[in-house]
Design an enzyme around this catalytic site. Structure first.
Site, PDB file in Angstrom:
ATOM      1  N   ARG A 291       0.865  -1.189   0.000  1.00 44.16           N
ATOM      2  CA  ARG A 291       0.000   0.000   0.000  1.00 44.16           C
ATOM      3  C   ARG A 291       0.895   1.232   0.000  1.00 44.16           C
ATOM      4  O   ARG A 291       2.114   1.131   0.161  1.00 44.16           O
ATOM      5  CB  ARG A 291      -1.031  -0.017   1.138  1.00 44.16           C
ATOM      6  CG  ARG A 291      -0.620  -0.612   2.434  1.00 44.16           C
ATOM      7  CD  ARG A 291       0.495   0.083   3.123  1.00 44.16           C
ATOM      8  NE  ARG A 291       0.236   1.497   3.306  1.00 44.16           N
ATOM      9  CZ  ARG A 291       1.161   2.415   3.502  1.00 44.16           C
ATOM     10  NH1 ARG A 291       2.455   2.073   3.540  1.00 44.16           N
ATOM     11  NH2 ARG A 291       0.876   3.690   3.664  1.00 44.16           N
ATOM     12  N   GLY A 292       0.272   2.403  -0.138  1.00 49.86           N
ATOM     13  CA  GLY A 292       1.049   3.639  -0.259  1.00 49.86           C
ATOM     14  C   GLY A 292       1.204   3.961  -1.739  1.00 49.86           C
ATOM     15  O   GLY A 292       1.527   3.074  -2.542  1.00 49.86           O
ATOM     16  N   ALA A 293       0.995   5.245  -2.075  1.00 48.42           N
ATOM     17  CA  ALA A 293       0.877   5.623  -3.480  1.00 48.42           C
ATOM     18  C   ALA A 293       2.058   5.188  -4.356  1.00 48.42           C
ATOM     19  O   ALA A 293       1.871   4.580  -5.416  1.00 48.42           O
ATOM     20  CB  ALA A 293       0.687   7.135  -3.555  1.00 48.42           C
TER      21      ALA A 293
ATOM     22  N   ARG B 143      -7.010  -0.334  -6.974  1.00 45.21           N
ATOM     23  CA  ARG B 143      -7.369   0.676  -5.952  1.00 45.21           C
ATOM     24  C   ARG B 143      -7.640   1.990  -6.677  1.00 45.21           C
ATOM     25  O   ARG B 143      -6.903   2.348  -7.603  1.00 45.21           O
ATOM     26  CB  ARG B 143      -6.253   0.874  -4.906  1.00 45.21           C
ATOM     27  CG  ARG B 143      -6.243  -0.228  -3.864  1.00 45.21           C
ATOM     28  CD  ARG B 143      -5.373   0.121  -2.679  1.00 45.21           C
ATOM     29  NE  ARG B 143      -6.081   0.910  -1.683  1.00 45.21           N
ATOM     30  CZ  ARG B 143      -5.468   1.435  -0.612  1.00 45.21           C
ATOM     31  NH1 ARG B 143      -4.165   1.289  -0.446  1.00 45.21           N
ATOM     32  NH2 ARG B 143      -6.154   2.117   0.281  1.00 45.21           N
TER      33      ARG B 143
ATOM     34  N   GLN C 193      -1.913   2.719   9.990  1.00 49.91           N
ATOM     35  CA  GLN C 193      -0.629   2.756   9.281  1.00 49.91           C
ATOM     36  C   GLN C 193       0.417   3.569  10.027  1.00 49.91           C
ATOM     37  O   GLN C 193       1.610   3.292   9.921  1.00 49.91           O
ATOM     38  CB  GLN C 193      -0.810   3.352   7.861  1.00 49.91           C
ATOM     39  CG  GLN C 193      -1.593   2.485   6.910  1.00 49.91           C
ATOM     40  CD  GLN C 193      -3.058   2.877   6.860  1.00 49.91           C
ATOM     41  OE1 GLN C 193      -3.630   3.303   7.859  1.00 49.91           O
ATOM     42  NE2 GLN C 193      -3.682   2.723   5.717  1.00 49.91           N
TER      43      GLN C 193
ATOM     44  N   ASP D 151      -1.910  10.893  -2.189  1.00 48.85           N
ATOM     45  CA  ASP D 151      -2.225   9.832  -3.158  1.00 48.85           C
ATOM     46  C   ASP D 151      -2.592  10.408  -4.520  1.00 48.85           C
ATOM     47  O   ASP D 151      -2.531   9.704  -5.524  1.00 48.85           O
ATOM     48  CB  ASP D 151      -3.371   8.964  -2.635  1.00 48.85           C
ATOM     49  CG  ASP D 151      -2.892   8.148  -1.451  1.00 48.85           C
ATOM     50  OD1 ASP D 151      -2.895   8.692  -0.331  1.00 48.85           O
ATOM     51  OD2 ASP D 151      -2.469   7.000  -1.667  1.00 48.85           O
TER      52      ASP D 151
ATOM     53  N   ASN E  88      -5.377  12.613   0.355  1.00 50.27           N
ATOM     54  CA  ASN E  88      -4.487  11.777   1.174  1.00 50.27           C
ATOM     55  C   ASN E  88      -5.337  11.034   2.195  1.00 50.27           C
ATOM     56  O   ASN E  88      -6.562  11.198   2.251  1.00 50.27           O
ATOM     57  CB  ASN E  88      -3.412  12.644   1.852  1.00 50.27           C
ATOM     58  CG  ASN E  88      -2.288  11.802   2.433  1.00 50.27           C
ATOM     59  OD1 ASN E  88      -1.774  10.895   1.768  1.00 50.27           O
ATOM     60  ND2 ASN E  88      -1.904  12.047   3.670  1.00 50.27           N
ATOM     61  N   LYS E  89      -4.678  10.219   2.987  1.00 50.32           N
ATOM     62  CA  LYS E  89      -5.371   9.371   3.960  1.00 50.32           C
ATOM     63  C   LYS E  89      -6.392  10.148   4.784  1.00 50.32           C
ATOM     64  O   LYS E  89      -6.129  11.279   5.208  1.00 50.32           O
ATOM     65  CB  LYS E  89      -4.312   8.714   4.866  1.00 50.32           C
ATOM     66  CG  LYS E  89      -4.829   7.815   5.956  1.00 50.32           C
ATOM     67  CD  LYS E  89      -5.730   6.710   5.452  1.00 50.32           C
ATOM     68  CE  LYS E  89      -5.125   5.840   4.361  1.00 50.32           C
ATOM     69  NZ  LYS E  89      -6.092   4.965   3.696  1.00 50.32           N
TER      70      LYS E  89
HETATM   71  O1  MRU Z   1      -4.487   3.282   2.274  1.00 50.14           O
HETATM   72  P1  MRU Z   1      -3.005   3.463   2.154  1.00 50.14           P
HETATM   73  O2  MRU Z   1      -2.226   2.901   3.302  1.00 50.14           O
HETATM   74  O3  MRU Z   1      -2.479   3.017   0.814  1.00 50.14           O
HETATM   75  O4  MRU Z   1      -2.853   5.042   2.199  1.00 50.14           O
HETATM   76  C1  MRU Z   1      -1.580   5.606   2.165  1.00 50.14           C
HETATM   77  C2  MRU Z   1      -1.605   7.057   2.347  1.00 50.14           C
HETATM   78  O5  MRU Z   1      -2.632   7.702   2.398  1.00 50.14           O
HETATM   79  C3  MRU Z   1      -0.304   7.739   2.317  1.00 50.14           C
HETATM   80  O6  MRU Z   1      -0.323   8.852   3.151  1.00 50.14           O
HETATM   81  C4  MRU Z   1      -0.151   8.122   0.888  1.00 50.14           C
HETATM   82  O7  MRU Z   1      -0.042   7.014   0.052  1.00 50.14           O
HETATM   83  C5  MRU Z   1       0.778   9.171   0.611  1.00 50.14           C
HETATM   84  S1  MRU Z   1       2.445   8.690   0.574  1.00 50.14           S
HETATM   85  C6  MRU Z   1       2.612   7.528  -0.598  1.00 50.14           C
END
Ligand code: MRU
Length: 366
Positions: A57-59, A100, A205, A246, A257-258
């Site tokens: 996970r993570g962009a 996703r 996370q 993201d 973002n999250k």
């Molecule tokens: O749902 P996730 O864990 O994939 O979400 C990740 C985030 O929101 C991060 O803050 C985001 O990807 C920015 S950094 C890559």
């Protein structure tokens, strides 16, 4: 990143590719921080599933995984005609693109791979070009994060406290991370600072991944409940906020973002605390006209109703937190407007969010 496993420190990437077996190799992020394990996906469908179920996970990390997944799928084609090959490529692309919805890195990464591979005159050449382009994306991801660190390091003053949300660290990228890059650069310069990691319910996370990462790197940090940030800001205990993104809209400067990022931006503005967003160029969406158009992932309510972790014997447990019989709503991302953002830290420098469009050529807009 350097990780200490069984008493030895070794260098790892979050995402890599085994050319011989045509497998994508991923750190199994759902097991962290309690176990450090790798998983391999042998088909592009498995790779897409690993993105959907958040093994990775993570962009930036899902961007690299999608790029490798596309190369993996393309390389598995064993037919003869270019027509069948093109149909296969489209199937692979659509499967991965649907894994996703919110992070644009996934689609940007695959578009880059596709643009490179079509230059190949034969199916074999396209298969080779696809892998090269995926490797390039992964290497660029690392280089972009390092450049973010070089630009962002000046924001972290000696003795300061930085708040971050979710995980925008090396686990969210191939290496280094976006929000963490200035922190690691500051550490390398010998600056002393402290990081508050929002726990980031419902998937935690921040508590599970960012805290583990900072611990591995020897950075002073504490996990805080998501609701504690306002109190700490009010008491003057937070000097700076740095988060990832993201999807950042190049036309408007809005940042997805999250979930919870927007809340922190509102709080930071109220307390006049600088709020920065760190992004590689693959996170910029040059197409969408407004933040309301960003597809926001809605995840299963049970993530909110429950919590996961290990017990004293290190056995995985899901425990029910909420009232049985209640439902939950679980939007996974939110959108922060540009007026709440002090600056966007990119590999090309720090920009005001509304300046992105003006500098679009410099920032990689084709
Ligand atoms: O749902 P996730 O864990 O994939 O979400 C990740 C985030 O929101 C991060 O803050 C985001 O990807 C920015 S950094 C890559």
């Amino acid at each position: 990143m350097r990780v200490r496993v069984h008493g030895r420190t070794k260098q790892f990437r979050t995402v890599s590719f085994d050319v011989r077996s045509n497998e994508v190799v991923l750190i199994e992020q759902r097991r962290l921080p309690h176990a450090f394990e790798f998983t391999r996906t042998t088909t592009y469908k498995q790779t897409a599933r690993a993105i959907t179920n958040m093994t990775v996970r993570g962009a930036g990390a899902i961007g690299a995984t999608a790029a490798y997944g596309l190369a993996q799928g393309v390389r598995s084609f064993s037919g003869k005609t270019i027509g069948a090959f093109n149909r296969h490529v489209e199937r692979v692309y659509q499967t991965l693109a649907g894994a996703r919805p919110t992070a644009v890195d996934l689609v940007n990464a695959m578009n880059g791979v596709r643009a490179s591979m079509i230059k190949g005159p034969t199916i074999e050449a396209q298969q080779e070009f696809a892998l090269k382009a995926a490797e390039r994306f992964a290497d660029e991801d690392v280089a972009h994060c390092e450049a973010i660190g070089r630009h962002g390091v000046k924001l972290i003053k000696n003795g300061s406290s930085v708040l971050t949300h979710c995980n925008a660290g090396w686990l969210a990228f191939v290496d280094v991370g976006s929000a963490t890059a200035p922190m690691y650069a500051a550490q390398a310069k010998g600056k002393s600072f402290h990081v508050f990691c929002d726990e980031t319910r419902p998937r935690s996370q921040g508590a599970a991944l960012t805290a583990w990462e900072l611990h591995q790197q020897g950075v002073s940090h504490e996990v805080i409940a998501d609701n504690a940030a306002g109190h700490l800001m009010q008491r003057g205990e937070v000097d700076l906020v740095i988060v990832g993104s993201d999807r950042t809209l190049g036309r408007t400067g809005e940042v997805a973002n999250k979930i919870g990022t927007y809340t922190k931006a509102v709080l930071a503005a109220r307390h006049k605390i600088p709020f920065y967003v760190a992004i590689p160029l693959s996170t910029i969406d040059w197409e969408l006209q407004a933040g309301v158009e960003i597809p926001i992932e809605e995840r299963e309510g049970k993530e909110v109703l429950s919590a996961w972790g290990v017990d004293k014997l290190n056995r995985w447990r899901e425990v029910f937190v909420a009232n049985r019989g209640s439902n939950a709503r679980n939007p996974a991302f939110d959108v922060t407007p540009p007026e709440l953002i002090s600056g966007i830290i990119t590999p090309k420098g720090i920009f005001k969010p509304r300046e992105l469009w003006k500098y679009r050529r410099k920032l990689g807009c084709a």
